[in-house]
Design an enzyme around this catalytic site. Structure first.
Site, PDB file in Angstrom:
ATOM      1  N   LYS A  88      -4.185  -0.428   0.577  1.00 59.73           N
ATOM      2  CA  LYS A  88      -3.342  -1.625   0.633  1.00 59.73           C
ATOM      3  C   LYS A  88      -1.902  -1.270   0.964  1.00 59.73           C
ATOM      4  O   LYS A  88      -1.121  -2.114   1.399  1.00 59.73           O
ATOM      5  CB  LYS A  88      -3.401  -2.362  -0.696  1.00 59.73           C
ATOM      6  CG  LYS A  88      -2.752  -1.610  -1.841  1.00 59.73           C
ATOM      7  CD  LYS A  88      -2.822  -2.381  -3.131  1.00 59.73           C
ATOM      8  CE  LYS A  88      -2.081  -1.665  -4.258  1.00 59.73           C
ATOM      9  NZ  LYS A  88      -2.612  -0.327  -4.536  1.00 59.73           N
ATOM     10  N   LYS A 132       4.225  10.364  -4.143  1.00 65.97           N
ATOM     11  CA  LYS A 132       4.912   9.078  -4.318  1.00 65.97           C
ATOM     12  C   LYS A 132       6.380   9.268  -4.703  1.00 65.97           C
ATOM     13  O   LYS A 132       7.238   8.483  -4.280  1.00 65.97           O
ATOM     14  CB  LYS A 132       4.185   8.243  -5.366  1.00 65.97           C
ATOM     15  CG  LYS A 132       2.818   7.754  -4.896  1.00 65.97           C
ATOM     16  CD  LYS A 132       2.157   6.841  -5.922  1.00 65.97           C
ATOM     17  CE  LYS A 132       0.827   6.329  -5.401  1.00 65.97           C
ATOM     18  NZ  LYS A 132       0.156   5.416  -6.364  1.00 65.97           N
ATOM     19  N   LYS A 171      -7.613   7.388   3.850  1.00 60.63           N
ATOM     20  CA  LYS A 171      -8.318   6.403   3.042  1.00 60.63           C
ATOM     21  C   LYS A 171      -7.808   4.996   3.342  1.00 60.63           C
ATOM     22  O   LYS A 171      -6.614   4.786   3.542  1.00 60.63           O
ATOM     23  CB  LYS A 171      -8.116   6.731   1.565  1.00 60.63           C
ATOM     24  CG  LYS A 171      -8.926   5.879   0.604  1.00 60.63           C
ATOM     25  CD  LYS A 171      -8.696   6.337  -0.826  1.00 60.63           C
ATOM     26  CE  LYS A 171      -9.483   5.481  -1.820  1.00 60.63           C
ATOM     27  NZ  LYS A 171      -9.268   5.910  -3.211  1.00 60.63           N
TER      28      LYS A 171
END
Length: 396
Positions: free
Chosen positions: A264, A166, A261
């Site tokens: 969202k 991230k 996976k």
């Protein structure tokens, strides 16, 4: 009877709770288990049920407030919660503090928090069996995070896989400090409630391992005789939690890539089925989802990740066993299976969508549920904070 009439209010208020001082209807439970020196173990949720006569073990879990929980969140976590609440003492919360580690819309966060709580209840979380609350409504989460941070080597955090991924996406030095330290907050979420088990997917075990390592480290630094000399009971400060991994549904994959996976954060909404998607939208997403050119359908073929994923979803939403699904679908073509999967998903989600509309129509009911849940959580959390502060030498 309306929804708002079915809940008994506690005597404490949200404002006194945020001030970290309140009274409760229930008596606190200050008991915590001794240090677990066994090696890291994984438990299947169907193999750890305590006997009816034993003290219930405690399970805690949370999901970020997206406002649009998808099938992966539901099948991988929330559906499993509904089963767990019948066997364990359970606390389920919306982790809104985690949601601000990346850029976000403040108005959307507020709405998404309530919507996520409503979906918890719509999915079958029963407030007579489980405590449901918002993370930021229990101040002790942040308090414990700070106390744990003083004992957390920065090298542990820099090795976290999700931080590396991230922070790279955020541009390295432009990434927020909270992106580095949020695993400490996650550890606080777990350790605060003296958890016995934490439901996790295979990809989340690293964060639980950090929580366990931190618990051991703090126990060694401040527990035992050191704590007793300061007037404490001695022994371990924190219980060492174990992972609870469901047998199926722990990792639901993307509709556009069976090796990734369902998430969202994926740019395409086509990659996921949201719990509130309409029947037509679900049908369209499944019709267009990625498949393969092999003949027949099968589980556990590494060359067919999409096939394995879609069969697993069908197995869970239909309530059938793996063997029953394989016998039913092994000779099917994709053209035959996709409508079957669509009908099963729509049928499974329909009552959830109806219940969600009922809950959101009465905002007072949801406010009461979250307030009482936070009161119960604070009751447990304050005891943990008090013990740790005493052991660390704070004047209390």
């Amino acid at each position: 009877m309306t929804l708002s009439h079915s809940l008994i209010l506690s005597s404490s208020s949200r404002f006194s709770r945020l001030g970290y001082s309140t009274r409760f209807l229930r008596h606190p439970n200050p008991l915590s288990a001794p240090l677990n020196r066994k090696r890291f173990q994984c438990y299947c949720s169907q193999e750890t049920s305590p006997s009816a006569s034993s003290v219930r073990k405690r399970v805690v879990s949370g999901v970020q407030p997206t406002g649009s929980i998808h099938l992966g969140n539901y099948l991988g976590a929330i559906k499993n919660w509904v089963t767990l609440q019948d066997t364990y003492e359970t606390l389920f919360f919306i982790v809104d503090l985690h949601a601000i580690t990346l850029p976000y819309d403040p108005q959307e966060l507020r709405k998404a928090t309530r919507d996520t709580a409503a979906l918890y209840l719509a999915c079958g979380v029963d407030i007579s069996k489980a405590s449901v609350f918002v993370q930021s409504h229990v101040r002790a989460h942040v308090d414990l995070m700070w106390l744990l941070s003083s004992s957390t080597p920065i090298g542990w955090l820099q090795k976290m896989t999700q931080f590396k991924e991230k922070s790279r996406k955020e541009g390295g030095e432009n990434a927020s400090v909270s992106l580095l330290t949020y695993p400490v907050l996650m550890a606080a979420d777990i350790l605060l409630y003296k958890s016995d088990f934490v439901p996790v997917g295979e990809d989340q075990k690293q964060h639980l391992e950090l929580a366990r390592d931190l618990a051991q480290r703090v126990n060694n630094l401040y527990g035992g005789r050191k704590w007793k000399k300061l007037g404490g009971r001695g022994g371990s400060i924190f219980k060492i939690p174990e992972p609870l991994i469901p047998q199926v549904g722990a990792r639901v994959m993307s509709l556009t890539d069976g090796r990734s996976k369902m998430s969202k954060s994926a740019p395409s909404d086509q990659s996921r089925i949201n719990l509130l998607d309409s029947k037509d939208l679900i049908a369209d997403k499944i019709k267009r989802c990625k498949t393969d050119s092999f003949v027949g359908l099968e589980y556990d073929n590494a060359e067919r990740p999409e096939c394995n994923n879609l069969l697993s979803v069908y197995q869970i939403v239909s309530g059938k066993t793996k063997e029953e699904v394989m016998e039913e679908c092994k000779e099917m073509s994709w053209g035959t299976f996709k409508p079957l999967l669509t009908d099963a998903v729509v049928e499974h989600l329909s009552p959830i969508q109806v219940r969600y509309q009922e809950i959101t129509a009465e905002s007072a009911y949801l406010d009461k549920v979250l307030s009482e849940g936070a009161d119960r959580a604070t009751e447990i959390a304050e005891d943990t904070i008090r013990n740790l502060k005493q052991a660390m030498g704070f004047y209390i």
